[in-house]
Design a protein around this motif. Structure first.
Motif, short mmCIF file in Angstrom:
data_model
loop_
_atom_site.label_atom_id
_atom_site.label_comp_id
_atom_site.label_asym_id
_atom_site.label_seq_id
_atom_site.Cartn_x
_atom_site.Cartn_y
_atom_site.Cartn_z
N LEU A 74 0.83 -1.20 0.00
CA LEU A 74 0.00 0.00 0.00
C LEU A 74 0.87 1.26 0.00
CD1 LEU A 74 -2.91 -0.82 2.51
CD2 LEU A 74 -3.07 -0.58 0.02
N LEU A 75 1.91 1.24 0.84
CA LEU A 75 2.79 2.40 0.94
C LEU A 75 3.54 2.64 -0.36
CD1 LEU A 75 4.08 4.63 2.64
CD2 LEU A 75 5.77 2.96 3.43
N VAL A 76 4.13 1.58 -0.90
CA VAL A 76 4.88 1.70 -2.16
C VAL A 76 3.97 2.17 -3.29
CG1 VAL A 76 6.16 0.43 -3.93
CG2 VAL A 76 6.63 0.02 -1.51
N SER A 77 2.76 1.61 -3.35
CA SER A 77 1.82 1.97 -4.42
C SER A 77 1.36 3.41 -4.28
CB SER A 77 0.63 1.02 -4.39
OG SER A 77 1.04 -0.32 -4.55
N ALA A 78 1.09 3.84 -3.03
CA ALA A 78 0.63 5.21 -2.81
C ALA A 78 1.72 6.21 -3.20
CB ALA A 78 0.23 5.39 -1.36
N LEU A 79 2.95 5.92 -2.82
CA LEU A 79 4.06 6.82 -3.14
C LEU A 79 4.38 6.81 -4.63
CD1 LEU A 79 6.46 6.12 -0.12
CD2 LEU A 79 4.93 8.07 -0.45
N ALA A 93 -2.45 0.11 -10.33
CA ALA A 93 -1.52 -0.58 -11.22
C ALA A 93 -0.23 -0.91 -10.48
CB ALA A 93 -1.21 0.28 -12.44
N TRP A 94 0.22 0.01 -9.62
CA TRP A 94 1.42 -0.25 -8.82
C TRP A 94 1.17 -1.36 -7.81
CZ3 TRP A 94 6.28 1.36 -9.57
CH2 TRP A 94 6.50 2.44 -10.43
N TYR A 95 -0.03 -1.40 -7.23
CA TYR A 95 -0.33 -2.45 -6.25
C TYR A 95 -0.37 -3.82 -6.93
CZ TYR A 95 -2.44 -4.82 -2.28
OH TYR A 95 -2.67 -5.70 -1.23
N VAL A 96 -1.02 -3.88 -8.09
CA VAL A 96 -1.08 -5.14 -8.84
C VAL A 96 0.31 -5.59 -9.24
CG1 VAL A 96 -1.76 -6.11 -11.06
CG2 VAL A 96 -3.44 -4.91 -9.69
N LEU A 97 1.15 -4.65 -9.67
CA LEU A 97 2.52 -4.99 -10.05
C LEU A 97 3.28 -5.57 -8.86
CD1 LEU A 97 5.04 -4.89 -11.88
CD2 LEU A 97 5.37 -2.53 -11.09
N ASN A 98 3.23 -4.89 -7.72
CA ASN A 98 3.95 -5.36 -6.54
C ASN A 98 3.44 -6.72 -6.08
OD1 ASN A 98 5.94 -3.29 -5.07
ND2 ASN A 98 4.39 -2.12 -6.15
N LEU A 99 2.13 -6.89 -6.09
CA LEU A 99 1.55 -8.17 -5.66
C LEU A 99 1.97 -9.29 -6.61
CD1 LEU A 99 -0.35 -9.23 -3.43
CD2 LEU A 99 -2.24 -8.97 -5.05
N VAL A 172 7.03 -1.93 -14.89
CA VAL A 172 5.82 -1.17 -14.55
C VAL A 172 4.70 -1.46 -15.54
CG1 VAL A 172 4.88 1.16 -14.27
CG2 VAL A 172 7.19 0.64 -13.47
N ALA A 173 5.07 -1.78 -16.77
CA ALA A 173 4.06 -2.06 -17.80
C ALA A 173 3.21 -3.28 -17.45
CB ALA A 173 4.74 -2.27 -19.15
N ILE A 174 3.73 -4.17 -16.60
CA ILE A 174 2.98 -5.37 -16.23
C ILE A 174 1.71 -4.99 -15.50
CG2 ILE A 174 3.01 -7.46 -14.80
CD1 ILE A 174 6.01 -7.64 -15.30
N GLY A 175 1.84 -4.10 -14.50
CA GLY A 175 0.66 -3.68 -13.75
C GLY A 175 -0.36 -2.98 -14.62
N ASN A 176 0.11 -2.12 -15.51
CA ASN A 176 -0.81 -1.42 -16.41
C ASN A 176 -1.53 -2.39 -17.35
OD1 ASN A 176 -0.15 1.16 -15.42
ND2 ASN A 176 1.66 1.26 -16.71
N ALA A 177 -0.78 -3.38 -17.86
CA ALA A 177 -1.38 -4.34 -18.79
C ALA A 177 -2.46 -5.19 -18.12
CB ALA A 177 -0.29 -5.24 -19.37
N ILE A 178 -2.21 -5.59 -16.87
CA ILE A 178 -3.19 -6.41 -16.14
C ILE A 178 -4.49 -5.65 -15.93
CG2 ILE A 178 -3.66 -7.53 -13.93
CD1 ILE A 178 -0.68 -8.19 -13.77
N LEU A 179 -4.38 -4.34 -15.71
CA LEU A 179 -5.57 -3.54 -15.39
C LEU A 179 -6.32 -3.02 -16.61
CD1 LEU A 179 -4.70 -1.37 -12.25
CD2 LEU A 179 -6.13 -3.39 -12.41
#
Length: 209
Positions: A74-79, A93-99, A172-179
């Protein structure tokens, strides 16, 4: 970022992907409650069945480490997804990527760090690190040692993933592509449900294989 007008809140209220908000907190609490209930039900089908104390020791390690990882994500995605005048990215997208990275390459990192810390423990003659074994009678000190090593390994894995994303920004493109398919629904609430409930379930099934 995915911004639309919410007809319920009125034309002046713009909704976006909010990882920390009323609806997202509701989804997180609901998912956590269902997950904990599943663990209780699963216990009744165990053969042999663990005592409540041993079960509590085992489950608490999972809950603590899982909570730490969730807060870190949550912290990494928010920042990382913070909006500025020059740039705007989607926190979901950042949360999905990190997960996704946590549940794929992160698993290998955790295994490596666990072996490293266990080797260090053996060198310094620290015992009681065999997961699930807490002595007879069970000792909270042994639980604390195991929980500490596991949580430390998780934190090291998270830091490694963060460095990997910084070094290889194309990830980073991974999270964007999933969403992309999710954002086509134009529903921030469904996006939250997907990020907090549906995608973690998909990753858990993947890990089970």
């Amino acid at each position: 970022m995915n911004n639309i007008i919410d007809p319920v809140l009125g034309s002046n209220e713009v909704m976006s992907c909010r990882l920390v908000g009323g609806f997202s907190i509701f989804v997180q609490v609901l998912v956590g409650t269902l997950g904990f209930s599943t663990l209780i039900i699963k216990r009744y089908f165990e053969q042999p069945r663990r005592s409540w104390l041993i079960w509590g020791f085992d489950v608490s390690k999972q809950m603590i480490s899982g909570s730490i990882m969730h807060m870190c994500n949550l912290l990494v995605s928010a920042l990382s997804g913070a909006s500025t005048a020059e740039n705007a990215t989607n926190p979901c997208a950042w949360y999905v990527l990190n997960l996704t990275l946590d549940c794929t390459i992160g698993v290998a990192f955790i295994a490596g760090y666990l072996k490293l810390f266990e080797a260090l423990a053996m060198r310094y003659k620290i015992t009681g690190l065999e997961s699930g074994h807490y002595g007879d009678p069970p000792s909270w000190r042994l639980w604390l040692r195991q929980a500490s090593i596991f949580c430390l390994s998780m934190i090291c894995m998270k830091l490694t993933v963060i460095v990997a994303v910084a070094v290889f920004p194309f990830l980073v493109a991974i999270g964007n592509a999933i969403l992309v398919p999710v954002q086509m629904t134009h529903s921030p609430r469904f996006e939250i449900v997907f990020v907090m409930a549906i995608w973690p379930l998909v990753l858990n099934i993947f890990e089970s294989w």
